[in-house]
Design an enzyme around this catalytic site. Sequence first.
Site, PDB file in Angstrom:
ATOM      1  N   TYR A  17      13.314   5.376   0.672  1.00 49.96           N
ATOM      2  CA  TYR A  17      12.463   5.632  -0.502  1.00 49.96           C
ATOM      3  C   TYR A  17      11.667   6.918  -0.293  1.00 49.96           C
ATOM      4  CZ  TYR A  17       9.011   5.279  -4.157  1.00 49.96           C
ATOM      5  OH  TYR A  17       8.220   5.586  -5.236  1.00 49.96           O
ATOM      6  N   GLU A  39       5.755  -0.259  -9.681  1.00 47.26           N
ATOM      7  CA  GLU A  39       4.352  -0.005  -9.306  1.00 47.26           C
ATOM      8  C   GLU A  39       3.459  -1.137  -9.804  1.00 47.26           C
ATOM      9  OE1 GLU A  39       3.471   2.153  -7.236  1.00 47.26           O
ATOM     10  OE2 GLU A  39       4.984   3.738  -7.275  1.00 47.26           O
ATOM     11  N   TRP A  47       4.100  -2.418  -1.059  1.00 46.98           N
ATOM     12  CA  TRP A  47       5.261  -1.677  -1.544  1.00 46.98           C
ATOM     13  C   TRP A  47       6.516  -2.147  -0.813  1.00 46.98           C
ATOM     14  CZ3 TRP A  47       6.598   0.401  -5.721  1.00 46.98           C
ATOM     15  CH2 TRP A  47       7.630   1.352  -5.798  1.00 46.98           C
TER      16      TRP A  47
END
Length: 187
Positions: A17, A39, A47
């Site tokens: 990522y 998000e 995350w």
Amino acid sequence: MSLYCDFARGHPLHGPYHDREYGRPITDETALFERLSLEIMQAGLSWELVLKKREGLRAAYAGFSPDRVASFSARDRARLMADPGVIRNRLKIEATIANAAAVVAMRQRDGGFAAWLAAQHPLRKPDWVRRLKTRFRFVGGEIAGEFLKSLGYLPGAHGADCPVHRSILRQTKPPWIDVGADWYSQQ
Ligand SMILES: [Zn+2]
């Protein structure tokens, strides 16, 4: 080097990522809707958990097709609340479905999600948050800030000495470059 850059390097989920997505501009509507939704899913969680569940989220949210998510029924809502592969939070689920409809509405009204974002730029974070809230749900400061940083609409995704930061500057043109990072911290 920012903390995230250091931490992500070589990590099985954060590494890809960080290297391939974070801080790089995207204009594809589905990808933008996915990013915004991820998000929102992250709020109050990590995350890493979101990245871990990413494939499950994609499957459960019809590949983040705004059209399909916008038409989710009561049955879909119940399915999502029962699916251990997703983040089972009613407010997040409702926000994601409402936001899908907002994305669809942007096509006629603004020429699309990407065009709408580009038309707001440049804005400092508090103004971005206000602007996003006129269209989307569940876009508080932290969520909005991360979403915009991840797209290059706000600076600071990567540390200045991160190799990915340098490659992003070479390969793409993150929007924040137009005014420079310092502009964003001025009043
Ligand atoms: Zn980095």
